[in-house]
Scaffold this active site. Structure first.
Site, mmCIF file in Angstrom:
data_model
loop_
_atom_site.group_PDB
_atom_site.id
_atom_site.type_symbol
_atom_site.label_atom_id
_atom_site.label_comp_id
_atom_site.label_asym_id
_atom_site.label_seq_id
_atom_site.Cartn_x
_atom_site.Cartn_y
_atom_site.Cartn_z
ATOM 1 N N MET A 27 0.873 -1.225 0.104
ATOM 2 C CA MET A 27 0.036 -0.039 0.046
ATOM 3 C C MET A 27 1.026 1.159 -0.103
ATOM 4 S SD MET A 27 -3.483 -0.974 1.967
ATOM 5 C CE MET A 27 -2.873 -0.753 3.862
ATOM 6 N N LEU A 30 6.710 3.335 1.688
ATOM 7 C CA LEU A 30 7.707 2.294 1.910
ATOM 8 C C LEU A 30 8.447 2.234 3.020
ATOM 9 C CD1 LEU A 30 8.274 1.183 -1.810
ATOM 10 C CD2 LEU A 30 6.387 0.270 -0.598
ATOM 11 N N HIS A 31 8.882 1.203 3.584
ATOM 12 C CA HIS A 31 9.869 1.226 4.643
ATOM 13 C C HIS A 31 10.547 -0.072 4.572
ATOM 14 C CE1 HIS A 31 7.219 -1.751 6.353
ATOM 15 N NE2 HIS A 31 6.074 -0.836 6.825
ATOM 16 N N GLY A 33 10.594 -2.787 6.032
ATOM 17 C CA GLY A 33 10.010 -3.927 5.798
ATOM 18 C C GLY A 33 9.695 -4.388 4.415
ATOM 19 N N HIS A 34 8.949 -3.566 3.662
ATOM 20 C CA HIS A 34 8.494 -3.666 2.243
ATOM 21 C C HIS A 34 10.033 -3.967 1.542
ATOM 22 C CE1 HIS A 34 5.199 -0.488 3.529
ATOM 23 N NE2 HIS A 34 4.508 -1.794 3.092
ATOM 24 N N GLN A 58 -10.536 -2.589 2.397
ATOM 25 C CA GLN A 58 -10.061 -3.553 3.436
ATOM 26 C C GLN A 58 -10.034 -2.400 4.663
ATOM 27 O OE1 GLN A 58 -6.035 -4.043 1.507
ATOM 28 N NE2 GLN A 58 -5.165 -3.752 3.648
ATOM 29 N N GLN A 145 5.739 -11.557 7.430
ATOM 30 C CA GLN A 145 5.113 -12.361 8.735
ATOM 31 C C GLN A 145 4.457 -11.434 9.638
ATOM 32 O OE1 GLN A 145 4.855 -15.519 9.366
ATOM 33 N NE2 GLN A 145 4.175 -15.274 11.350
ATOM 34 N N SER A 183 4.009 1.241 8.241
ATOM 35 C CA SER A 183 3.577 2.443 7.827
ATOM 36 C C SER A 183 2.804 3.603 8.911
ATOM 37 C CB SER A 183 2.765 2.348 6.528
ATOM 38 O OG SER A 183 3.146 1.447 5.719
ATOM 39 N N ARG A 184 2.196 2.896 9.786
ATOM 40 C CA ARG A 184 1.219 3.531 10.627
ATOM 41 C C ARG A 184 2.280 3.904 12.215
ATOM 42 N NH1 ARG A 184 -2.911 -0.593 9.358
ATOM 43 N NH2 ARG A 184 -4.650 0.904 8.366
HETATM 44 P P1 AMP Z 1 1.457 -2.931 3.450
HETATM 45 O O1 AMP Z 1 1.762 -1.910 2.516
HETATM 46 O O2 AMP Z 1 1.153 -2.596 4.945
HETATM 47 O O3 AMP Z 1 0.148 -3.475 2.724
HETATM 48 O O4 AMP Z 1 2.313 -4.111 3.622
HETATM 49 C C1 AMP Z 1 2.975 -4.817 2.238
HETATM 50 C C2 AMP Z 1 3.714 -6.066 2.643
HETATM 51 O O5 AMP Z 1 4.694 -5.623 3.604
HETATM 52 C C3 AMP Z 1 2.794 -7.200 3.474
HETATM 53 O O6 AMP Z 1 2.919 -8.401 2.977
HETATM 54 C C4 AMP Z 1 3.271 -6.838 4.693
HETATM 55 O O7 AMP Z 1 3.185 -8.040 5.745
HETATM 56 C C5 AMP Z 1 4.728 -6.494 4.670
HETATM 57 N N1 AMP Z 1 5.373 -5.779 5.679
HETATM 58 C C6 AMP Z 1 4.808 -4.712 6.422
HETATM 59 N N2 AMP Z 1 5.695 -4.535 7.338
HETATM 60 C C7 AMP Z 1 6.534 -5.258 7.427
HETATM 61 C C8 AMP Z 1 7.674 -5.728 8.039
HETATM 62 N N3 AMP Z 1 8.004 -4.905 9.473
HETATM 63 N N4 AMP Z 1 8.550 -6.687 8.079
HETATM 64 C C9 AMP Z 1 8.238 -7.341 6.956
HETATM 65 N N5 AMP Z 1 7.219 -7.264 6.006
HETATM 66 C C10 AMP Z 1 6.377 -6.165 6.334
#
Ligand code: AMP
Length: 277
Positions: A27, A30-31, A33-34, A58, A145, A183-184
């Site tokens: 979404m 990006l950080h 994790g992404h 969602q 995860q 992101s939050r």
């Molecule tokens: P989002 O943009 O929040 O929908 O996340 C996109 C993808 O990044 C999803 O598969 C999340 O589970 C993954 N994601 C988000 N935060 C992390 C994180 N800290 N570590 C690993 N994956 C993450």
């Protein structure tokens, strides 16, 4: 790197992409994790597609769809640096044209944990992920995860609908203090950011107790509750120890168990989890 906004445009170039194709749905905003997903997908695939789409279906009516952080320009620069081939960033009307009326739901797994706290959330997630997988048509799709229940639900959807791709789930990326990157997290002020460490502390206690031989899920949940309640800015939404496949709550930890929690830090709702084997 190509930035593509329409399904028709993507379909035109899909056949010219080298296979295997890796896909990371996001979404945006990006950080690290992404980026961890993007890097792993980059290593294992010849083509890499990343989607950026803040999916309205969602979000609940009282949730943060309108204020969800967005910064497409910054995201595009980051992804260019990671060697991404294609960014798919459709408009809302491209994904949900007028009259859209088809929903994908993994019913059992979606009626637990986050699904109770956020009715309709996973229906929105599975619908958009199914649509994106149909459009992008990747060989592998990558998920974190961090959103453990989402990952389980998507695996189940892929299996039940016989979708022909592999779902790869990668570990949660954390800050130095253990807080799962999200992101939050931008919603947290300085004091709340410090307080948010309590989620990881509680998960660590669960892991330590289990490593020391404790198998009683209720006792472990009680200890986690005590730790979180010691933080004045934190208020618990739920703490759960569940079978990591069925997400059914466990009394005794006798199989891989998902320890997950949702906690408000001030007004911001954070989730995190670990697996106990
Ligand atoms: P989002 O943009 O929040 O929908 O996340 C996109 C993808 O990044 C999803 O598969 C999340 O589970 C993954 N994601 C988000 N935060 C992390 C994180 N800290 N570590 C690993 N994956 C993450």
């Amino acid at each position: 790197m190509k930035v593509i906004k329409t399904i028709a445009e993507y379909r035109k170039i899909r056949c010219s992409l080298d296979c295997p194709i890796g896909f990371v749905p996001t979404m945006g905003y990006l950080h690290e994790g992404h980026i961890s997903l993007v890097r792993e997908a980059r290593k294992k695939n010849l083509s890499l597609v990343v989607s950026i789409f803040v999916n309205p279906t969602q979000f609940g009516p009282k949730e943060d769809f309108n204020t969800y952080p967005r910064d497409l320009e910054r995201d595009l620069t980051l992804l260019d640096d990671e060697g991404v081939n294609i960014i798919f960033c459709p408009s809302i009307v491209e994904m949900y044209p007028p009259g859209f009326d088809c929903w994908i739901e993994v019913t059992q797994l979606s009626n637990r944990l986050e699904g109770i706290a956020r009715p309709g959330h996973f229906r929105g997630v599975t619908t958009i992920v199914a649509k994106l997988l149909n459009i992008i048509n990747p060989d592998r799709a990558y998920f974190g995860q961090k959103d453990a229940q989402q990952a389980s639900i998507i695996k189940k959807m892929v299996s039940d609908l016989n979708l022909d791709l592999k779902i790869v789930v990668l570990p949660t990326v954390r800050g130095n203090d253990g807080l799962a990157i999200s992101s939050r997290n931008v919603y947290l002020n300085k004091e709340e950011r410090k307080a948010a460490k309590i989620l990881f502390k509680a998960l660590n206690i669960a892991e330590r107790l289990h490593l020391n031989g404790e198998n009683d899920a209720r006792l472990i949940c009680n200890e986690m509750t005590k730790i979180i309640e010691s933080e004045p800015l934190a208020s618990i939404d739920y703490i759960s120890i569940a079978d990591s496949n069925t997400l059914n709550e466990l009394d005794k930890i006798i199989k891989p168990a998902l320890v997950s929690l949702a906690v408000f830090i001030g007004k911001t709702r954070l989730i995190d989890n670990i697996i106990l084997n």
